[in-house]
Design a protein around this motif. Structure first.
Motif, PDB file in Angstrom:
ATOM      1  N   LEU A  15       0.825  -1.204   0.000  1.00 14.56           N
ATOM      2  CA  LEU A  15       0.000   0.000   0.000  1.00 14.56           C
ATOM      3  C   LEU A  15       0.862   1.257   0.000  1.00 14.56           C
ATOM      4  O   LEU A  15       0.588   2.217  -0.730  1.00 14.56           O
ATOM      5  CB  LEU A  15      -0.942   0.003   1.202  1.00 14.56           C
ATOM      6  CG  LEU A  15      -1.837   1.220   1.377  1.00 14.56           C
ATOM      7  CD1 LEU A  15      -2.783   1.344   0.212  1.00 14.56           C
ATOM      8  CD2 LEU A  15      -2.588   1.134   2.680  1.00 14.56           C
ATOM      9  N   ILE A  16       1.920   1.237   0.770  1.00 16.50           N
ATOM     10  CA  ILE A  16       2.828   2.384   0.823  1.00 16.50           C
ATOM     11  C   ILE A  16       3.512   2.591  -0.521  1.00 16.50           C
ATOM     12  O   ILE A  16       3.584   3.717  -1.028  1.00 16.50           O
ATOM     13  CB  ILE A  16       3.854   2.199   1.956  1.00 16.50           C
ATOM     14  CG1 ILE A  16       3.166   2.289   3.311  1.00 16.50           C
ATOM     15  CG2 ILE A  16       4.983   3.216   1.860  1.00 16.50           C
ATOM     16  CD1 ILE A  16       4.022   1.821   4.471  1.00 16.50           C
ATOM     17  N   SER A  19       1.007   3.860  -3.177  1.00 17.22           N
ATOM     18  CA  SER A  19       0.725   5.288  -2.985  1.00 17.22           C
ATOM     19  C   SER A  19       1.910   6.146  -3.389  1.00 17.22           C
ATOM     20  O   SER A  19       1.745   7.199  -4.025  1.00 17.22           O
ATOM     21  CB  SER A  19       0.361   5.554  -1.524  1.00 17.22           C
ATOM     22  OG  SER A  19      -0.764   4.815  -1.150  1.00 17.22           O
ATOM     23  N   TYR A  22       2.303   6.174  -7.397  1.00 18.97           N
ATOM     24  CA  TYR A  22       1.328   6.987  -8.094  1.00 18.97           C
ATOM     25  C   TYR A  22       1.343   8.442  -7.630  1.00 18.97           C
ATOM     26  O   TYR A  22       0.988   9.336  -8.396  1.00 18.97           O
ATOM     27  CB  TYR A  22      -0.049   6.336  -8.028  1.00 18.97           C
ATOM     28  CG  TYR A  22      -0.097   5.227  -9.049  1.00 18.97           C
ATOM     29  CD1 TYR A  22      -0.332   5.510 -10.382  1.00 18.97           C
ATOM     30  CD2 TYR A  22       0.182   3.913  -8.695  1.00 18.97           C
ATOM     31  CE1 TYR A  22      -0.325   4.515 -11.331  1.00 18.97           C
ATOM     32  CE2 TYR A  22       0.195   2.912  -9.637  1.00 18.97           C
ATOM     33  CZ  TYR A  22      -0.055   3.219 -10.962  1.00 18.97           C
ATOM     34  OH  TYR A  22      -0.039   2.233 -11.912  1.00 18.97           O
ATOM     35  N   GLY A  23       1.788   8.686  -6.420  1.00 15.76           N
ATOM     36  CA  GLY A  23       2.033  10.071  -6.004  1.00 15.76           C
ATOM     37  C   GLY A  23       3.183  10.678  -6.788  1.00 15.76           C
ATOM     38  O   GLY A  23       3.125  11.833  -7.239  1.00 15.76           O
ATOM     39  N   THR A  97       1.204  -3.442 -10.130  1.00 14.85           N
ATOM     40  CA  THR A  97       1.251  -1.980 -10.031  1.00 14.85           C
ATOM     41  C   THR A  97       2.339  -1.403 -10.919  1.00 14.85           C
ATOM     42  O   THR A  97       2.177  -0.321 -11.487  1.00 14.85           O
ATOM     43  CB  THR A  97       1.509  -1.578  -8.562  1.00 14.85           C
ATOM     44  OG1 THR A  97       0.479  -2.125  -7.747  1.00 14.85           O
ATOM     45  CG2 THR A  97       1.544  -0.079  -8.391  1.00 14.85           C
TER      46      THR A  97
END
Length: 109
Positions: A15-16, A19, A22-23, A97
């Protein structure tokens, strides 16, 4: 308490990294890094995304390696197998991802 950490850490790490990737992609598109020259023929934005993706994959691989070891791995067979299964799922999710980052154009260019 350590068993809860062993079970929750692989997907939390995914999850980190999801994020963060995509950040970073949003920052690259907003700052127009996609057109700046980077290493060789790759633009700076693509280079940054590929480096971040490689770090994410290496981190997930290291998580599996650590959970296989006797120092970090669980003593309980159930927790050990479940945490390893979750780490493999997190690695597959990380690969899933990373594929769009590696194959698709950055910022719609």
């Amino acid at each position: 308490m350590r068993d809860v950490l062993r079970l929750s850490l692989p997907l939390t790490l995914w999850l980190i990294t999801f994020s963060a990737l995509y950040g970073l992609h949003g920052l690259i598109c907003a700052g127009n890094w996609g057109a700046d020259p980077g290493l060789g023929s790759l633009p700076l934005g693509r280079t940054a995304l590929l480096v971040a993706a490689a770090v994410a994959l290496l981190t997930q691989g290291a998580m599996i390696f650590l959970l296989l070891g006797s120092r970090v791995g669980a003593a309980s067979g159930f927790v050990r197998q479940t945490s390893l299964a979750l780490a493999v799922v997190a690695l597959v999710a990380t690969v899933w991802t990373v594929v769009p980052i590696a194959l698709l154009p950055t910022c719609g260019n």
